[in-house]
Write an enzyme that holds these catalytic residues in place. Structure first.
Site, PDB file in Angstrom:
ATOM      1  N   GLU A 148       9.151  15.451  16.126  1.00  0.00           N
ATOM      2  CA  GLU A 148       9.489  15.423  14.696  1.00  0.00           C
ATOM      3  C   GLU A 148       8.566  16.408  13.968  1.00  0.00           C
ATOM      4  O   GLU A 148       7.341  16.279  14.024  1.00  0.00           O
ATOM      5  CB  GLU A 148       9.273  14.006  14.154  1.00  0.00           C
ATOM      6  CG  GLU A 148       9.684  13.872  12.707  1.00  0.00           C
ATOM      7  CD  GLU A 148       9.447  12.465  12.149  1.00  0.00           C
ATOM      8  OE1 GLU A 148       8.380  11.887  12.391  1.00  0.00           O
ATOM      9  OE2 GLU A 148      10.345  11.966  11.452  1.00  0.00           O
ATOM     10  N   GLY A 151       6.733   4.577   8.367  1.00  0.00           N
ATOM     11  CA  GLY A 151       5.852   5.726   8.611  1.00  0.00           C
ATOM     12  C   GLY A 151       6.133   6.309   9.977  1.00  0.00           C
ATOM     13  O   GLY A 151       7.222   6.117  10.536  1.00  0.00           O
ATOM     14  N   SER A 152       5.146   6.984  10.511  1.00  0.00           N
ATOM     15  CA  SER A 152       5.367   7.668  11.790  1.00  0.00           C
ATOM     16  C   SER A 152       5.353   6.682  12.949  1.00  0.00           C
ATOM     17  O   SER A 152       4.780   5.587  12.854  1.00  0.00           O
ATOM     18  CB  SER A 152       4.267   8.712  12.003  1.00  0.00           C
ATOM     19  OG  SER A 152       3.019   8.059  12.064  1.00  0.00           O
ATOM     20  N   THR A 153       5.942   7.093  14.042  1.00  0.00           N
ATOM     21  CA  THR A 153       5.946   6.261  15.251  1.00  0.00           C
ATOM     22  C   THR A 153       4.510   6.038  15.734  1.00  0.00           C
ATOM     23  O   THR A 153       4.146   4.945  16.164  1.00  0.00           O
ATOM     24  CB  THR A 153       6.816   6.941  16.321  1.00  0.00           C
ATOM     25  OG1 THR A 153       8.147   7.019  15.801  1.00  0.00           O
ATOM     26  CG2 THR A 153       6.829   6.176  17.626  1.00  0.00           C
ATOM     27  N   LYS A 159       0.843  -1.204   0.000  1.00  0.00           N
ATOM     28  CA  LYS A 159       0.000   0.000   0.000  1.00  0.00           C
ATOM     29  C   LYS A 159       0.870   1.243   0.000  1.00  0.00           C
ATOM     30  O   LYS A 159       1.571   1.520   0.977  1.00  0.00           O
ATOM     31  CB  LYS A 159      -0.894   0.049   1.234  1.00  0.00           C
ATOM     32  CG  LYS A 159      -1.909   1.193   1.138  1.00  0.00           C
ATOM     33  CD  LYS A 159      -2.624   1.474   2.446  1.00  0.00           C
ATOM     34  CE  LYS A 159      -1.952   2.546   3.262  1.00  0.00           C
ATOM     35  NZ  LYS A 159      -1.890   3.865   2.633  1.00  0.00           N
ATOM     36  N   GLU A 167       9.982   0.930  10.387  1.00  0.00           N
ATOM     37  CA  GLU A 167      10.922   2.039  10.133  1.00  0.00           C
ATOM     38  C   GLU A 167      10.160   3.314  10.451  1.00  0.00           C
ATOM     39  O   GLU A 167       9.249   3.693   9.711  1.00  0.00           O
ATOM     40  CB  GLU A 167      11.360   2.046   8.659  1.00  0.00           C
ATOM     41  CG  GLU A 167      12.247   0.891   8.265  1.00  0.00           C
ATOM     42  CD  GLU A 167      13.640   0.964   8.851  1.00  0.00           C
ATOM     43  OE1 GLU A 167      14.046   2.036   9.333  1.00  0.00           O
ATOM     44  OE2 GLU A 167      14.320  -0.073   8.833  1.00  0.00           O
ATOM     45  N   GLY A 184       3.020   3.432  13.542  1.00  0.00           N
ATOM     46  CA  GLY A 184       3.728   2.172  13.781  1.00  0.00           C
ATOM     47  C   GLY A 184       3.149   1.438  14.976  1.00  0.00           C
ATOM     48  O   GLY A 184       2.989   0.211  14.966  1.00  0.00           O
ATOM     49  N   CYS A 235      12.991  11.171   7.204  1.00  0.00           N
ATOM     50  CA  CYS A 235      12.985  10.599   8.554  1.00  0.00           C
ATOM     51  C   CYS A 235      14.291  10.849   9.278  1.00  0.00           C
ATOM     52  O   CYS A 235      14.317  11.047  10.474  1.00  0.00           O
ATOM     53  CB  CYS A 235      12.720   9.104   8.466  1.00  0.00           C
ATOM     54  SG  CYS A 235      13.869   8.237   7.369  1.00  0.00           S
TER      55      CYS A 235
END
Ligand code: NAD
Length: 492
Positions: free
Chosen positions: A395, A239-241, A186, A262, A244, A296
């Site tokens: 971030e 993607g973002s934490t 995706k 990641e 995740g 990132c």
């Protein structure tokens, strides 16, 4: 209706045939549920894309299951050949890919060939590794020959972000397919057009139907259906934490599929008084300017020794402005400063800057929107906002850097590590013993010495400590996470 280019534009021929459908079993499938993509340079509609729902995810998994036995039985060399051919076809399509990324998430078209070539080289690298996937043998038990087999999981899933769409695509597709898995991928809802363009090349590259399906859609719909799917055995997420964490929960609540993550970063870059100041300023500035700060591993948190702070800040700010360069339509060959990916990203970055202002923190450079059309933000620098300030800890994912001053080595290391992130850290110094202390002491998956991101060779592991991720991509090591290990014990 999507905007059209004038017929004299070099990109005109691509604008009339944008692929927007799901790609399942080597066939394009239109769905009734559409979502829009806007051009972040102009804010005009670029395309309406089919969203894959639960039914399309099921269909892609069915096709991937059907394709798996023959694909995994193919010789590794034959699988590698498909990846190599796909890489070649991507490079041949570089202008079309550049056009599509520019009108979806605003990558500067003039810079884009480098990114396509990088993604193609990564696919080729993994094509070469396909034949290197071996197990171990042992004769250490008397009368036994013991060995391990490295076997693919079967159907895998991948969910990727918008900021480096083809890079992330290659980071998942390369190792997954080289190892003999089939894959349902995706792309981000902000940037699905290049992955769908590459989908047109998949049959031409020789991939059998079902080996690689591409399903555009939003995370809560398509992404959640992939992460929760009972017949997907491994999921690779970038993607973002925040997401995740959700994805890992969905995986755990469904079939406890294996997950690699990641995630985000707030990467420190430490500059000591003995460093080559000009080189450090330029490297640190390029790191945060790249992709308009939407990387990132960008060096978004700079620590500079107080004795050189004034000179460094001046050089760094100038280098940051120079690296961002000229604002303009991402399709314009003279443009170097890309817009933020979309309205939401733009508002998020401006929100961080405005929140800092309300706390009495005024940037020493930038801090404003550029122009009134398109999502452009000035290269922005805050100086010593305080270790605990939001802009120093979270971030931001835009062209916003924080420069902090420090006095001692111990202080620099402690402050650099005082974060839940741990993706990339860098240090600029000419003191070898200090380099060794920091190489060991920095809590990050990657450490740059007298260099910083985007330096990341793909034969070395890529990934994060702490909440920046789990598992490693790039390198031979990444194949560990795309295979199961089976131990076979044989009595002689
Ligand atoms: P994001 O987390 O918003 O989205 C990433 C992907 O997850 C998208 O495809 C999205 O549709 C999907 N998603 C969202 N909600 C979901 C859900 N509930 N279930 C399943 N899937 C869901 O991240 P983004 O804004 O696309 O990308 C930026 C982030 O990615 C930054 O934090 C950046 O640091 C990180 N990133 C990390 C790396 C790395 O290698 N460590 C590389 C690139 C980007």
């Amino acid at each position: 209706m999507p905007t059209t280019l004038p017929p004299n534009s070099p990109f005109y021929r691509f604008s009339t045939s944008i692929e927007t459908r799901c790609f399942i079993n080597n066939t394009f499938v239109e769905t009734a549920d559409k979502f829009p993509i806007y051009n972040p340079s102009t804010e005009e509609l670029s395309a309406q894309v089919s969203q894959a729902g639960v039914n399309e995810v099921d269909a892609a998994v069915d096709a991937a299951e059907k394709a798996f036995p023959a694909w995994s039985e193919l010789s590794a060399d034959a699988r590698g050949a498909c990846l190599r051919r796909l890489a070649e076809l991507m490079v041949e399509s570089v202008d079309e890919l550049a056009y599509l990324e520019a009108i979806s998430m605003g990558k500067v078209a003039a810079h884009y060939p480098g990114e396509v070539r990088w993604a193609a080289a990564l696919l080729q690298y993994f094509a070469g590794l396909a034949t290197e996937l071996h197990g171990e043998t042992s004769l250490s038990t008397a009368g036994m020959l013991n060995l391990t087999l490295r076997q693919p999981y079967g159907v895998c899933g991948a969910i990727i972000p918008w900021n480096g769409p083809l890079a992330a695509f290659a980071m998942k597709v390369g190792p997954a397919l080289a190892a003999g898995n089939t894959l349902v991928l995706k792309p981000s809802e902000k940037s699905p057009l290049t992955a769908l363009c590459v989908a047109k090349l998949i049959p031409k590259a020789g991939f059998p139907p079902g080996v690689l399906s591409i399903l555009p859609g939003f995370g809560a719909v398509t992404g959640a259906a992939i992460a929760s799917h009972m017949r997907i055995r491994k999921l690779a997420f970038t993607g973002s934490t925040r997401t995740g964490r959700i994805v890992k929960q969905l995986a755990a609540k469904s079939n406890l599929k294996h997950v690699t993550l990641e995630l985000g970063g707030k990467s420190p870059c430490i500059v000591f008084e003995d460093a080559d100041l000009a080189a450090a300023a330029e490297a640190a500035a390029l790191s945060i300017a790249g992709n308009s700060g939407q990387l990132c591993y960008a060096s978004s948190r700079v620590y500079v020794q107080a004795s050189i702070a004034d000179r460094f800040v001046e050089a760094y700010t100038a280098a940051f402005r120079k690296a961002m360069g000229k604002v303009g339509d991402a399709l314009d060959p003279d443009t170097t400063h890309a817009p933020q990916a979309d309205a939401a990203q733009f508002q998020s970055v401006m929100g961080f800057i405005e929140a800092a202002r309300t706390q009495g923190l005024e940037p020493i450079a930038g801090g404003r929107r550029v122009g009134e059309r398109g999502y452009f933000i000035e290269p922005t620098v805050f100086l010593d906002p305080g270790e605990g300030s939001q802009i120093n800890r979270e971030e931001i994912f835009g062209p916003v850097a924080v420069v902090n001053t420090f006095e001692t080595e111990e202080e620099a290391l402690q402050r650099a590590n005082d974060t839940e992130y741990g993706l990339y850290s860098s240090i600029f110094t000419n003191d070898l013993k200090r380099v060794l202390r920091f190489a060991k002491g920095l809590e990050a998956g990657m450490v740059g010495v007298n260099c910083t991101s985007p330096t990341a060779p793909f034969d070395m592991p890529f990934g994060g400590f702490k909440q920046s991720g789990e598992g490693r991509e790039f390198s031979f090591k990444s194949l560990d996470s795309w295979t199961e290990t089976k131990t076979v014990m044989m009595k002689m």
